[in-house]
Scaffold this motif. Structure first.
Motif, mmCIF file in Angstrom:
data_model
loop_
_atom_site.group_PDB
_atom_site.id
_atom_site.type_symbol
_atom_site.label_atom_id
_atom_site.label_comp_id
_atom_site.label_asym_id
_atom_site.label_seq_id
_atom_site.Cartn_x
_atom_site.Cartn_y
_atom_site.Cartn_z
ATOM 1 N N ILE A 9 -10.585 -2.058 -13.866
ATOM 2 C CA ILE A 9 -9.485 -1.214 -13.376
ATOM 3 C C ILE A 9 -8.176 -1.986 -13.505
ATOM 4 C CG2 ILE A 9 -8.553 0.014 -11.378
ATOM 5 C CD1 ILE A 9 -11.389 0.332 -10.393
ATOM 6 N N PHE A 65 1.799 -2.125 -1.110
ATOM 7 C CA PHE A 65 2.297 -1.089 -0.199
ATOM 8 C C PHE A 65 1.385 -0.961 1.014
ATOM 9 C CE2 PHE A 65 4.218 0.375 -4.260
ATOM 10 C CZ PHE A 65 5.530 0.188 -3.882
ATOM 11 N N MET A 83 9.681 3.109 -2.417
ATOM 12 C CA MET A 83 8.423 2.614 -1.843
ATOM 13 C C MET A 83 7.174 3.160 -2.536
ATOM 14 S SD MET A 83 8.934 0.360 0.462
ATOM 15 C CE MET A 83 7.290 0.295 1.158
ATOM 16 N N GLY A 84 7.170 3.107 -3.859
ATOM 17 C CA GLY A 84 5.908 3.359 -4.540
ATOM 18 C C GLY A 84 5.732 4.699 -5.228
ATOM 19 N N PHE A 111 4.996 4.063 -8.910
ATOM 20 C CA PHE A 111 3.687 3.490 -9.221
ATOM 21 C C PHE A 111 2.581 4.515 -9.028
ATOM 22 C CE2 PHE A 111 6.201 -0.311 -8.823
ATOM 23 C CZ PHE A 111 5.740 -1.039 -9.899
ATOM 24 N N ILE A 112 2.752 5.416 -8.044
ATOM 25 C CA ILE A 112 1.770 6.488 -7.880
ATOM 26 C C ILE A 112 1.836 7.411 -9.102
ATOM 27 C CG2 ILE A 112 1.153 8.508 -6.523
ATOM 28 C CD1 ILE A 112 0.526 6.433 -4.707
ATOM 29 N N TYR A 141 1.858 4.178 10.836
ATOM 30 C CA TYR A 141 1.853 3.155 9.792
ATOM 31 C C TYR A 141 0.562 3.200 8.990
ATOM 32 C CZ TYR A 141 5.882 1.378 12.261
ATOM 33 O OH TYR A 141 7.110 1.257 12.842
ATOM 34 N N ILE A 142 -0.539 3.496 9.670
ATOM 35 C CA ILE A 142 -1.809 3.600 8.953
ATOM 36 C C ILE A 142 -1.766 4.801 8.015
ATOM 37 C CG2 ILE A 142 -4.296 3.982 9.224
ATOM 38 C CD1 ILE A 142 -3.368 1.174 9.980
ATOM 39 N N ARG A 182 0.741 5.864 6.450
ATOM 40 C CA ARG A 182 1.531 5.556 5.260
ATOM 41 C C ARG A 182 0.709 4.866 4.176
ATOM 42 N NH1 ARG A 182 7.158 5.947 5.754
ATOM 43 N NH2 ARG A 182 7.110 5.674 3.516
ATOM 44 N N THR A 183 -0.399 4.212 4.575
ATOM 45 C CA THR A 183 -1.198 3.526 3.560
ATOM 46 C C THR A 183 -2.127 4.487 2.819
ATOM 47 O OG1 THR A 183 -3.082 3.057 5.007
ATOM 48 C CG2 THR A 183 -1.295 1.469 5.042
ATOM 49 N N PHE A 243 -1.978 5.264 -1.018
ATOM 50 C CA PHE A 243 -2.277 4.092 -1.846
ATOM 51 C C PHE A 243 -3.765 3.790 -1.835
ATOM 52 C CE2 PHE A 243 2.024 3.581 -0.070
ATOM 53 C CZ PHE A 243 2.730 3.711 -1.245
ATOM 54 N N VAL A 244 -4.388 3.932 -0.651
ATOM 55 C CA VAL A 244 -5.828 3.696 -0.563
ATOM 56 C C VAL A 244 -6.556 4.713 -1.437
ATOM 57 C CG1 VAL A 244 -7.814 3.730 0.984
ATOM 58 C CG2 VAL A 244 -5.665 2.713 1.755
ATOM 59 N N THR A 299 -5.406 6.272 -4.033
ATOM 60 C CA THR A 299 -5.187 5.958 -5.441
ATOM 61 C C THR A 299 -6.219 4.948 -5.931
ATOM 62 O OG1 THR A 299 -2.842 6.318 -5.170
ATOM 63 C CG2 THR A 299 -3.508 5.107 -7.104
ATOM 64 N N VAL A 300 -6.419 3.889 -5.148
ATOM 65 C CA VAL A 300 -7.407 2.880 -5.550
ATOM 66 C C VAL A 300 -8.789 3.523 -5.617
ATOM 67 C CG1 VAL A 300 -8.489 0.696 -4.929
ATOM 68 C CG2 VAL A 300 -6.042 0.982 -4.608
ATOM 69 N N LEU A 327 -9.092 5.594 -8.793
ATOM 70 C CA LEU A 327 -9.235 4.713 -9.958
ATOM 71 C C LEU A 327 -10.664 4.182 -10.047
ATOM 72 C CD1 LEU A 327 -5.915 2.668 -9.873
ATOM 73 C CD2 LEU A 327 -6.624 4.268 -11.628
ATOM 74 N N LEU A 328 -11.218 3.873 -8.886
ATOM 75 C CA LEU A 328 -12.592 3.366 -8.836
ATOM 76 C C LEU A 328 -13.561 4.435 -9.321
ATOM 77 C CD1 LEU A 328 -14.255 0.942 -7.927
ATOM 78 C CD2 LEU A 328 -14.357 1.921 -5.659
#
Lengths: 377, 292
Positions: A156, A167, B202-203, B206-207, B250-251, B253-254, B257-258, B260-261, B264-265
């Motif tokens: 990946i 982020f 803030m990303g 990248f997203i 705050y959680i 907001r992640t 991104f989580v 997205t990973v 991808l996986l």
């Protein structure tokens, strides 16, 4: 291209000597500084005044020089964190996130020992300082290992993954230090609790002991790449992963380990900036701007061509430039972000100069005969 | 809830347009990892222009123009100089982040213009985004220009032999792609959230980059992905509108991104690859040097 009776041609370099590479890098920095002087001109400031202010403050001022050295330690660690995967052909742009997790892990040790927020502690610094340092390295290594694992096992794209982790961890730090988080400062200004006085890192002339770790890491990495089997395997993998895997080098082990090593180094940078630099001793409210400075590591790594020893003077120079830039911004009344603008200009100039690492301009005097024939190849 | 859906669609518009720009470039074989930087430039310069002139139109035009210029720059580094496309993209991202931080900070705060009127309750750019998806799909898969672009992205050497100008086609794609990214940035700072602050994106970029990988280089799947991520993104901003009191903000907001990973996986698993095949442009990321 023909100019007068000279024929100019681009030729691919067969090899690049260390000195030639160094001279290209120095030229790139020089050109970037010239380009950057337009920023000063637009702000109505004489670039010469600005640069002499920057260099004076960064390298000769008694207040500026310690700041430069502290920034240098941070940058050198981040640069090494970039270089190790870079030599394996991989991009670690997750120094920012690894830096955050490193600082969280260091403060996590205090939390676990139940001394979060205390100004004094009975625990010995001989016990806790090494623990904080190790925790920071492990925290950074853990975050790096995620990107390394996903790259090695599933192939990946590591750029996207490390950026996503940046982020994620940025918000995790907020979660820990703001709005009732576990590490929140009871004063409630959106920063972490402070380090007990007795646990401040030993300093020599305002510079903490982490300078030894940073320079030591750079020297060790140089030795590793030059002399050890593992270093050779990393370089072989970086040149051609497929060929390396035919030669028995694991396609999983190398990406995983380079990210673990890189992450650990960036994690130590997290300990350095928030638990060792005099005057900070807490995870600051504006931790994001510190984290973003970790991107200077990419530039230092590229400009030093992945050579950890060359990274030492470059990190020192850039550390000084960023500190001096921030100072000149306040002194000459420029708006926020001079050091970030410098980061951008250095980076794009460097990208343009990448070309000269691969090509050279050769010129030959065109002889009479070939002019008569009039055929060029 | 209604307001949440509207905001989600507005957010997805920005992802759609930025990612379309990236998709067009990638179909021609050029990878640009600097979307975030192009968007920051488009957003910041568009914001400053609109604020100083009072004209939204000029703001958008400047955003699109700077995007096109950065696309041209990326093209120069990666097509003409034949450099590493990742290095060049990184350079554009860091240039964008660094310079816009400095240029924009004097304008920190609200835009202070009357909001752009909505159409049927939605931002007008939502419809522009849908139209762009359809146009991109049509051009890429139904026209001879699209065939040229795709063949340049698959095998530039063969394309060159069959009479296609690889350099010109790739330049066209990166410049148009850059213009779309700059436009997306301007939509963010002029319509979606008209406030300038430090590193405000803030990303998003990248997203958008990751979205192109999810989309299997298909504009319609890209639109679907954008809708999903627009909703997720909005949820991460305003979790209280849907799930009040669950987890810290705050959680939340992640979460994008989580996920997205996670996606991808999923895409990297053998199951996914055998089922969906590889739609990736064959020559993506490789510099092309003309023989001769």
């Amino acid at each position: 291209m023909r100019v007068g009776s000279y024929e100019f041609k681009l030729a691919k370099r067969e090899s690049l000597t260390g000195w030639r590479a160094a001279s290209i890098s120095i030229l790139a920095i020089f050109v970037a500084l010239i380009l950057f002087s337009f920023i000063f001109i637009f702000a109505g400031i004489n670039p010469l005044t600005a640069y002499s202010e920057i260099f004076d403050y960064a390298f000769r001022n008694q207040f500026g020089l310690p700041l430069t050295l502290n920034r240098f330690i941070f940058l050198l660690l981040c640069t090494c964190a970039f270089i190790v995967p870079y030599r394996a052909g991989l991009w670690n742009i997750g120094m920012t996130g690894q830096f955050y997790v490193g600082s969280l892990a260091a403060y996590g040790v205090l939390f676990v020992f139940g001394i979060g927020g205390a100004s004094e502690t009975n625990y010995s610094a001989w016990l806790l300082l090494p623990l904080m340092l190790i925790a920071a390295a492990l925290g950074g290594a853990f975050l790096g290992s995620i990107a390394g694992f996903l790259k090695g096992r599933f192939n990946i794209n590591e750029i996207v993954v490390t950026m996503m982790l940046n982020f994620i961890t940025f918000w995790l730090v907020s979660f820990f230090i703001k709005e009732g988080g576990l590490f929140m400062n009871p004063g409630g200004r959106g920063e972490s609790f402070e380090l007990p006085n007795s646990l401040r890192a030993p300093v020599f002339m305002d510079v903490p002991f982490t300078i030894i770790i940073a320079i030591g890491a750079a020297v060790l990495l140089y030795y590793m790449f030059a002399r050890t089997k593992f270093g050779y395997q990393i370089r072989a993998f970086g040149k051609n992963p497929d060929a390396a895997s035919y030669a028995g080098i694991s396609k999983f082990k190398i990406p995983f380990l380079v990210f673990v090593i890189g992450g650990a180094l960036a994690g130590i940078a997290g300990y350095h900036y928030f638990a060792a630099v005099p005057g900070v001793y807490k995870i600051a409210r504006n931790y994001g701007t510190f984290g973003d400075l970790a991107f200077y590591g990419i530039i230092c790594g590229l400009i030093s061509q992945g050579n950890p020893l060359a990274a030492i003077p470059i990190a020192f120079l850039f550390g000084g430039l960023s500190i001096g830039g921030r100072n000149v911004q306040g002194k000459l009344g420029m708006s926020f972000g001079v050091d970030f603008a410098l980061l951008g200009v250095l980076m794009i100039t460097l990208v343009a100069f990448q070309f000269f690492y691969r090509y050279k301009i050769v010129w030959t005097k065109v002889t009479k005969e070939s002019l008569d024939v009039g055929i060029s190849n | 809830m209604w307001e949440f859906l509207i905001r989600s669609l507005d957010a997805s518009t920005i992802f759609t347009i930025a990612a379309l720009g990236e998709l067009i470039g990638q179909r021609s074989g050029i990878l640009n990892v600097g979307i975030e930087g192009v968007m920051l430039f488009g957003a910041t310069l568009g914001f400053i222009t609109a604020q100083t002139t009072g004209s939204y139109l000029l703001g958008f035009l400047v955003g699109i123009a700077i995007g096109g210029f950065l696309g041209l720059l990326h093209g120069f580094f990666s097509i003409t100089l034949g450099g590493d496309q990742v290095v060049s993209g990184m350079g554009i991202w860091i240039l964008g982040f660094g310079l816009t931080t400095y240029i924009g900070s004097a304008y920190t705060g609200l835009l202070g213009l009357e909001r752009i009127p909505s159409v049927l309750g939605l931002s007008p750019f939502f419809f522009v985004g849908i139209a762009l998806v359809v146009i991109t799909w049509f051009v890429l898969s139904k026209t001879s220009l699209g065939l040229r672009i795709r063949s340049v992205g698959e095998n530039p050497a063969v394309a060159e032999v069959s009479g296609i100008n690889v350099t010109r086609t790739r330049y066209l794609c990166v410049v148009v792609g850059g213009m779309l990214m700059g436009f997306a940035g301007a939509i963010y700072s002029l319509d979606y959230n008209p406030v300038w602050s430090y590193n405000f994106l803030m990303g998003w970029g990248f997203i958008a980059l990751a979205l192109v990988f999810f989309s299997m280089w298909n504009p319609f799947i890209l639109l679907g992905g954008s809708l999903l991520f627009g909703t997720l993104w909005q949820l991460s901003f305003n979790p209280e509108m849907v799930l009040p009191g669950v987890l810290s903000r705050y959680i939340w907001r992640t979460v994008p991104f989580v996920i997205t990973v996670g996606v991808l996986l999923l895409m990297a698993t053998k199951w996914f690859r055998t089922r969906w095949g590889a739609a990736k442009p064959e020559a993506l990321g490789q510099p092309y040097v003309k023989e001769g």
